[in-house]
Scaffold this active site. Structure first.
Site, mmCIF file in Angstrom:
data_model
loop_
_atom_site.group_PDB
_atom_site.id
_atom_site.type_symbol
_atom_site.label_atom_id
_atom_site.label_comp_id
_atom_site.label_asym_id
_atom_site.label_seq_id
_atom_site.Cartn_x
_atom_site.Cartn_y
_atom_site.Cartn_z
ATOM 1 N N PHE A 24 23.889 22.486 24.072
ATOM 2 C CA PHE A 24 25.094 21.594 24.554
ATOM 3 C C PHE A 24 24.861 21.211 26.011
ATOM 4 O O PHE A 24 25.724 20.841 26.750
ATOM 5 C CB PHE A 24 26.480 22.235 24.441
ATOM 6 N N VAL A 27 18.847 18.484 30.408
ATOM 7 C CA VAL A 27 18.247 18.639 31.512
ATOM 8 C C VAL A 27 17.698 17.321 32.209
ATOM 9 O O VAL A 27 16.703 16.990 31.408
ATOM 10 C CB VAL A 27 17.479 19.818 31.688
ATOM 11 N N ASP A 165 18.718 36.813 27.299
ATOM 12 C CA ASP A 165 18.031 35.892 26.438
ATOM 13 C C ASP A 165 16.779 35.618 26.953
ATOM 14 O O ASP A 165 16.033 34.696 26.885
ATOM 15 C CB ASP A 165 18.884 34.660 26.207
ATOM 16 N N ASP A 402 27.126 9.352 30.626
ATOM 17 C CA ASP A 402 26.530 8.487 31.832
ATOM 18 C C ASP A 402 26.887 7.120 31.539
ATOM 19 O O ASP A 402 26.066 6.234 32.379
ATOM 20 C CB ASP A 402 25.091 8.972 31.842
HETATM 21 N N1 LIG Z 1 15.032 23.691 36.568
HETATM 22 C C1 LIG Z 1 14.557 23.154 35.399
HETATM 23 N N2 LIG Z 1 13.109 22.492 35.703
HETATM 24 C C2 LIG Z 1 12.306 21.952 34.667
HETATM 25 N N3 LIG Z 1 12.769 21.705 33.316
HETATM 26 C C3 LIG Z 1 13.994 22.210 33.320
HETATM 27 C C4 LIG Z 1 14.611 23.126 34.040
HETATM 28 N N4 LIG Z 1 15.685 23.660 33.412
HETATM 29 C C5 LIG Z 1 15.690 23.236 32.217
HETATM 30 N N5 LIG Z 1 14.623 22.567 31.813
HETATM 31 C C6 LIG Z 1 14.327 22.107 30.537
HETATM 32 O O1 LIG Z 1 15.328 21.709 29.985
HETATM 33 C C7 LIG Z 1 15.257 22.637 28.342
HETATM 34 C C8 LIG Z 1 16.473 23.066 28.395
HETATM 35 O O2 LIG Z 1 17.157 23.995 29.428
HETATM 36 P P1 LIG Z 1 17.890 25.310 29.184
HETATM 37 O O3 LIG Z 1 16.797 26.191 28.401
HETATM 38 O O4 LIG Z 1 18.537 25.635 30.418
HETATM 39 O O5 LIG Z 1 18.987 24.813 28.367
HETATM 40 P P2 LIG Z 1 19.969 25.463 27.138
HETATM 41 O O6 LIG Z 1 21.019 24.561 26.835
HETATM 42 O O7 LIG Z 1 20.270 26.753 27.913
HETATM 43 O O8 LIG Z 1 19.115 25.531 26.099
HETATM 44 P P3 LIG Z 1 18.758 26.709 24.797
HETATM 45 O O9 LIG Z 1 19.772 27.734 25.180
HETATM 46 O O10 LIG Z 1 18.854 25.796 23.746
HETATM 47 O O11 LIG Z 1 17.464 27.437 25.062
HETATM 48 C C9 LIG Z 1 14.323 23.706 28.965
HETATM 49 O O12 LIG Z 1 13.601 24.067 27.821
HETATM 50 C C10 LIG Z 1 13.027 22.985 29.925
HETATM 51 O O13 LIG Z 1 12.305 22.477 29.276
#
Ligand SMILES: Nc1ncnc2c1ncn2[C@@H]1O[C@H](COP(=O)(O)OP(=O)(O)OP(=O)(O)O)[C@@H](O)[C@H]1O
Ligand SMILES: [Ca+2]
Length: 489
Positions: A24, A27, A165, A402
């Site tokens: 949800f 990025v 995780d 946005d």
């Molecule tokens: N700081 C960062 N720099 C570059 N890419 C990022 C960064 N944070 C997240 N991403 C990209 O965005 C994607 C989703 O981020 P994140 O894993 O934090 O989200 P999430 O909502 O917790 O996703 P999930 O729980 O489904 O893995 C990551 O797999 C990565 O490719």
């Protein structure tokens, strides 16, 4: 991190391209206007009124508990969001800066309730992607990875934060350089040991890397920092064999492991010890001879292991892509809402085609349309009866608030309106999406069926809640689908 007052994202940051999507969250890359510093902006959406970014050091614990308890009745997405912010704040206070833990620079909250985490930008790619792309890969290389993850975990655990995780996808390299630090990120499912964590948080997480005590939700199973050590053991097992570690099927099969040093095997056995009390801590393994590099072999790893690791990584990516497409399931759920707005507004296939054409003509910026652009499309198509509803329809599709919508999603929404069966609607969604934004295999005949079959354990053609829950536990990425459906529209 500076002040806690509510500030708009757009005042301070220029938002650029999408880096990734989560359950949800979205990025995106961003630039801080005042310094031209590049950052990653993780936007999380929440329900209800704006709450609780600040947390004073004194009496913080109680206050946080109250805040969480107060929110117990709210949506799952909200509980997870609240959790991620709490943990990130704790990292800012007690861990940062650390070479191996993602840094939070700032938090912005929009009046709509969306929260933007301004994070250190990691542009060096995911852990396994880099490993399989390397020309040379040795135990020593794997040890360097373990050292970095253990070092990050040691700092987190010292602050009583359990990641919960830990998996290769949540380890990103900071930059492209060979000596780039590896960063642990994504604290959405983490918990602070002595504090209340909303039980819903424990429902998610990747089963492949999860410890026996986390799997066994029975009495007496306590998730502690040692759970992260198990996950690290699974990562290491894969790194040195190319095999997926299966629960209970842990062996050092002669042929695969014969060239791996005894010291590495001893470390894996330690980390994959069922009893968490006997599992080594991050601090302990940082002294381990293999981890410090003393007993890790320098020679190139067996070609067989490297190629297995490559195919493991490819399969993993493909699966992730397929599941990301399932994210489109949410389109189906949104369609229900769309139907309640406009009724079964039947668009003929030709009209759908022309809707797409009009969008392409009118939208200046690729796939995204603004409200005036959307209205213009409706007018161009002589759908003037829909114009009064345009703002509400638009709002339904503006996921990240946005002010723009992805025209592909609107087309999907309309194309599935008249088909009330979920299955058909989903199929249509995929068909309406331009080919180039789908993973190659999803349009293959049978692919969607396969996904559904996987969920439909008793093959009665329906996915019950229990089957859904089971599937979600087997494949954590399915939570994307669930969370999107819970997302407020
Ligand atoms: N700081 C960062 N720099 C570059 N890419 C990022 C960064 N944070 C997240 N991403 C990209 O965005 C994607 C989703 O981020 P994140 O894993 O934090 O989200 P999430 O909502 O917790 O996703 P999930 O729980 O489904 O893995 C990551 O797999 C990565 O490719
Ligand atoms: Ca993630």
């Amino acid at each position: 991190m500076k002040g806690q007052e509510t500030r708009r994202l757009s005042d301070e940051y220029e938002v650029l391209d999408i880096l990734g999507r989560g359950g949800f969250s979205i990025v995106r890359r961003g630039i801080k206007k005042s310094s031209t510093h590049h950052v990653a902006i993780k936007t999380l959406r929440r329900l209800g009124p704006s709450v609780m970014l600040p947390s004073p050091p004194e009496g913080r614990k109680r206050e946080k508990q109250q805040q969480l308890h107060q929110r117990e009745g709210v949506a799952v997405s909200d509980a997870l969001l609240t959790n991620e912010i709490l943990v990130m704040r704790r990292i800012v206070e007690e861990v940062a800066p650390h070479d191996n833990v993602i840094q939070l620079y700032d938090v912005c909250e929009d009046p709509t309730g969306d929260v933007h985490l301004i994070l250190e930008l990691c542009s060096g790619g995911e852990l396994f992607d880099r490993i399989v792309a390397q020309e040379r890969y040795s135990e020593a290389g794997a040890a360097a990875v373990v050292r970095q993850i253990a070092s990050g975990l040691e700092a987190l655990h010292r602050a009583n934060i359990v990641h919960r995780d830990l998996k290769p996808e949540n380890c990103l390299f900071l930059n492209e350089r060979e000596d780039s630090p590896l960063k642990i990120m994504d604290f959405g499912l983490s918990s602070v040991e002595e504090e209340f964590t909303h039980p819903v948080v424990g429902l998610f997480g990747s089963i492949d890397y999860v410890s026996p005590e986390a799997l066994d939700r029975g009495q007496g199973s306590i998730i502690s920092s040692k759970s992260d050590m198990w996950s690290l053991g699974v990562i290491l097992y894969i790194l040195l064999s190319g095999y997926v570690y299966m629960h209970g099927e842990f062996s050092f099969y002669e042929k695969t492991w014969k060239n791996i040093s005894a010291s590495a095997k001893q470390l894996i056995s330690g980390l994959l010890t069922v009893d968490p009390d006997r599992r080594p801590s991050a601090n302990e393994i940082l002294q381990h001879p293999w981890v410090i590099g003393y007993s890790a072999k320098q020679e190139q790893m067996d070609a067989e292991i490297v190629s297995r690791l490559q195919s493991f990584n490819a399969r993993r990516k493909l699966r992730a892509a397929a599941i990301a497409s399932m994210w489109s399931c949410s389109i189906f759920l949104r369609t229900k809402k769309l139907r309640s707005l406009v009724g079964t507004y039947d668009l003929k296939p030709e009209e759908l085609g022309s809707l797409r054409e009009h969008f392409q003509k009118i939208c200046e910026k690729g796939d995204n349309a603004t409200l005036p652009e959307f209205e213009e499309v409706l007018r161009a198509m002589n759908l003037s009866s829909l114009i009064p509803l345009a703002p509400r329809i638009f709002d339904l599709f503006d996921n990240n608030r946005d002010g723009t919508v992805d025209m592909r999603e609107i087309i999907c929404g309309f194309s599935s309106l008249k088909n009330s069966q979920g299955d058909d609607a989903l199929r249509l969604c995929f068909q309406a999406l331009p080919e180039d934004c789908l993973p190659v295999d999803i349009t293959e005949p049978g692919k969607l069926d396969e996904i559904f079959d996987r969920m439909d354990a008793n093959s009665d053609g329906q996915v019950t809640f229990d089957e859904f829950k089971a599937a979600m536990q087997i494949d954590s990425s399915l939570k994307d689908v669930v969370l999107s459906s819970l997302r407020p529209v």
